[in-house]
Design an enzyme around this catalytic site. Structure first.
Site, mmCIF file in Angstrom:
data_model
loop_
_atom_site.group_PDB
_atom_site.id
_atom_site.type_symbol
_atom_site.label_atom_id
_atom_site.label_comp_id
_atom_site.label_asym_id
_atom_site.label_seq_id
_atom_site.Cartn_x
_atom_site.Cartn_y
_atom_site.Cartn_z
ATOM 1 N N TRP A 192 -11.851 -1.890 -7.954
ATOM 2 C CA TRP A 192 -12.677 -1.662 -9.089
ATOM 3 C C TRP A 192 -13.656 -0.515 -8.821
ATOM 4 O O TRP A 192 -13.940 0.110 -9.620
ATOM 5 C CB TRP A 192 -13.801 -2.624 -9.193
ATOM 6 C CG TRP A 192 -13.207 -4.232 -9.789
ATOM 7 C CD1 TRP A 192 -13.037 -5.204 -9.018
ATOM 8 C CD2 TRP A 192 -12.234 -4.281 -10.929
ATOM 9 N NE1 TRP A 192 -12.403 -6.240 -9.839
ATOM 10 C CE2 TRP A 192 -11.971 -5.767 -10.746
ATOM 11 C CE3 TRP A 192 -11.970 -3.645 -11.899
ATOM 12 C CZ2 TRP A 192 -11.360 -6.266 -12.077
ATOM 13 C CZ3 TRP A 192 -11.250 -4.288 -13.069
ATOM 14 C CH2 TRP A 192 -10.971 -5.512 -13.155
ATOM 15 N N HIS B 67 2.566 3.415 -8.505
ATOM 16 C CA HIS B 67 2.365 1.833 -8.980
ATOM 17 C C HIS B 67 3.695 1.474 -9.878
ATOM 18 O O HIS B 67 4.163 0.387 -9.474
ATOM 19 C CB HIS B 67 1.028 1.651 -9.944
ATOM 20 C CG HIS B 67 -0.248 2.097 -8.957
ATOM 21 N ND1 HIS B 67 -0.541 1.646 -7.956
ATOM 22 C CD2 HIS B 67 -1.113 3.046 -9.598
ATOM 23 C CE1 HIS B 67 -1.784 2.224 -7.414
ATOM 24 N NE2 HIS B 67 -2.059 2.780 -8.306
ATOM 25 N N SER C 63 -7.534 -5.381 -5.231
ATOM 26 C CA SER C 63 -8.638 -5.944 -4.299
ATOM 27 C C SER C 63 -10.090 -5.825 -5.249
ATOM 28 O O SER C 63 -9.864 -5.151 -6.367
ATOM 29 C CB SER C 63 -8.829 -5.264 -3.192
ATOM 30 O OG SER C 63 -9.346 -3.737 -3.374
ATOM 31 N N ASP D 234 0.983 -1.040 -0.110
ATOM 32 C CA ASP D 234 -0.109 0.085 -0.048
ATOM 33 C C ASP D 234 1.025 1.333 -0.002
ATOM 34 O O ASP D 234 1.909 1.275 0.471
ATOM 35 C CB ASP D 234 -0.992 -0.242 1.279
ATOM 36 C CG ASP D 234 -2.093 0.904 1.028
ATOM 37 O OD1 ASP D 234 -2.250 1.333 0.033
ATOM 38 O OD2 ASP D 234 -2.668 1.232 1.991
ATOM 39 N N LEU E 112 9.955 -21.017 -5.329
ATOM 40 C CA LEU E 112 8.952 -19.955 -4.580
ATOM 41 C C LEU E 112 7.609 -20.087 -5.175
ATOM 42 O O LEU E 112 7.538 -19.973 -6.526
ATOM 43 C CB LEU E 112 9.666 -18.436 -4.679
ATOM 44 C CG LEU E 112 8.713 -17.484 -4.430
ATOM 45 C CD1 LEU E 112 8.712 -17.435 -2.797
ATOM 46 C CD2 LEU E 112 9.352 -16.027 -4.849
HETATM 47 C C1 IPE Z 1 -5.636 -2.623 -0.280
HETATM 48 O O1 IPE Z 1 -5.118 -1.196 -0.241
HETATM 49 C C2 IPE Z 1 -5.474 -3.454 -1.507
HETATM 50 C C3 IPE Z 1 -4.024 -3.500 -2.197
HETATM 51 C C4 IPE Z 1 -3.059 -3.104 -1.637
HETATM 52 C C5 IPE Z 1 -4.136 -4.072 -3.419
HETATM 53 P P1 IPE Z 1 -6.230 -0.300 -0.524
HETATM 54 O O2 IPE Z 1 -5.375 1.122 -0.504
HETATM 55 O O3 IPE Z 1 -7.066 -0.502 -1.544
HETATM 56 O O4 IPE Z 1 -6.968 -0.463 0.814
HETATM 57 P P2 IPE Z 1 -7.826 0.617 1.649
HETATM 58 O O5 IPE Z 1 -8.913 1.299 0.914
HETATM 59 O O6 IPE Z 1 -7.051 1.690 2.115
HETATM 60 O O7 IPE Z 1 -8.129 -0.091 2.906
HETATM 61 C C1 IPE Z 2 -1.667 0.437 -3.332
HETATM 62 O O1 IPE Z 2 -1.397 1.589 -3.276
HETATM 63 C C2 IPE Z 2 -1.970 -0.396 -4.703
HETATM 64 C C3 IPE Z 2 -3.274 -0.692 -4.959
HETATM 65 C C4 IPE Z 2 -4.052 -0.814 -4.354
HETATM 66 C C5 IPE Z 2 -3.530 -1.001 -6.491
HETATM 67 P P1 IPE Z 2 -2.592 2.792 -3.503
HETATM 68 O O2 IPE Z 2 -2.893 2.963 -4.876
HETATM 69 O O3 IPE Z 2 -3.565 2.225 -2.543
HETATM 70 O O4 IPE Z 2 -1.706 3.971 -2.739
HETATM 71 P P2 IPE Z 2 -2.454 4.944 -1.719
HETATM 72 O O5 IPE Z 2 -2.990 4.172 -0.545
HETATM 73 O O6 IPE Z 2 -3.481 5.910 -2.350
HETATM 74 O O7 IPE Z 2 -1.300 5.823 -1.295
HETATM 75 MG MG MG Z 3 -4.161 2.478 -0.538
#
Ligand code: IPE
Ligand code: IPE
Ligand code: MG
Length: 264
Positions: A84, A52, A80, A35, A146
């Site tokens: 979407w 990303h 997740s 995250d 792995l």
């Molecule tokens: C969780 O991160 C999903 C992934 C890292 C793919 P999010 O950024 O989507 O989660 P929330 O919204 O902070 O809970």
């Molecule tokens: C995690 O990074 C990657 C995905 C959920 C796809 P975020 O896109 O959630 O990054 P923040 O949380 O907005 O910084």
């Molecule tokens: Mg996030």
């Protein structure tokens, strides 16, 4: 009360950190909620997708580290079901990035002996990304150094719903007797079946929630939360997480002595 960050190892090099690790106490399976990509980019006034893209470099380093340390399984949360709900342009860019990653990384994964598998409602991915997912799964199916699970369109609750649905079908068809259903049996219907539950869950970016990841499998997992944003989470940060993990006493509900005999 927030715990003060442990700065006692700041002066140590990566090799010194590595030498501190007890090879007998490494996790067999690590799960990661990657995250903070968006915030990493926003801090640099870059579009979120740049975060990303940078995060992919961290993915590479962590896969290499797991392989070097003989950690048999790594499960990473890449997208997740709830993701979407993000704007279409971010979703499209993420799917392209995924496709690109698989295309360019297939040989590298093979070289590292990593078996790639997607978990989640993968069929909902756009066809371009989906066909690369299936291709890399096929091409790496024989590898076993792995196990790399990538959670895509993944939700922990729907994984359990899907498992229960297939189990109910088997009961209805007479293939399974309901009396034979226990925890181990239900586990066999999950996407991570056959793997040990994660010993360690890492979540970057300072959030301290599970966000619908591996709800069943995390029952007794050790949690490591760090403010570091995912694109900054590299080998050194991972070594620090592993050292922190090795300080933990895992009790599994037992009293300390019994746990040290029957634990990991
Ligand atoms: C969780 O991160 C999903 C992934 C890292 C793919 P999010 O950024 O989507 O989660 P929330 O919204 O902070 O809970
Ligand atoms: C995690 O990074 C990657 C995905 C959920 C796809 P975020 O896109 O959630 O990054 P923040 O949380 O907005 O910084
Ligand atoms: Mg996030």
């Amino acid at each position: 009360m927030t715990k003060a960050p442990d700065t006692s190892r700041d002066h140590l090099s990566e090799d010194e950190l590595l030498a501190l690790l007890d090879p007998e106490l490494l996790p067999r399976h690590i799960a990661i909620i990657m995250d903070g990509n968006g915030r990493w980019a926003e801090l640099r006034r870059l579009p979120r997708i740049a975060g990303h893209a940078e995060g992919i470099k961290s993915v590479r380093e962590i896969i290499t580290l797991c392989r070097d340390l003989d950690i048999g399984a790594l499960t990473i949360y890449a997208f997740s079901q709830e993701n979407w709900k993000r704007p279409a342009n971010e979703i499209n860019a993420l799917m392209l990035l995924l496709e690109n990653y698989l295309q360019t990384e297939m040989n590298e994964l093979t070289r590292k002996g990593a078996r790639f598998r997607a978990i989640g409602r993968v069929d909902t991915l756009p066809s371009g990304a989906l066909s690369w997912v299936r291709r890399v799964e096929r091409e790496t199916a024989h590898l076993d150094k792995l196990m790399l699970n990538v959670a895509l369109s993944y939700g922990g609750r729907s994984e359990i719903v899907d498992a229960v649905r297939r189990l109910a079908e088997d009961v209805q068809a007479g293939r399974v007797q309901s009396e034979s259903i226990d925890e181990a049996f239900l586990e066999g219907y999950l996407s991570t079946h056959g793997l040990p539950d994660p010993d360690l869950l890492i979540r970057t970016s300072g959030e301290t929630r599970i966000s619908n990841f591996l709800l069943w499998q995390l029952a007794y997992t050790e949690m490591f939360f760090t403010p570091t944003l995912w694109p900054d989470f590299r080998r050194r940060e991972a070594l620090l997480a592993l050292l922190d993990y090795q300080k933990r006493e895992r009790r599994f509900g037992q009293v300390p002595d019994a746990a040290s005999q029957g634990g990991r």
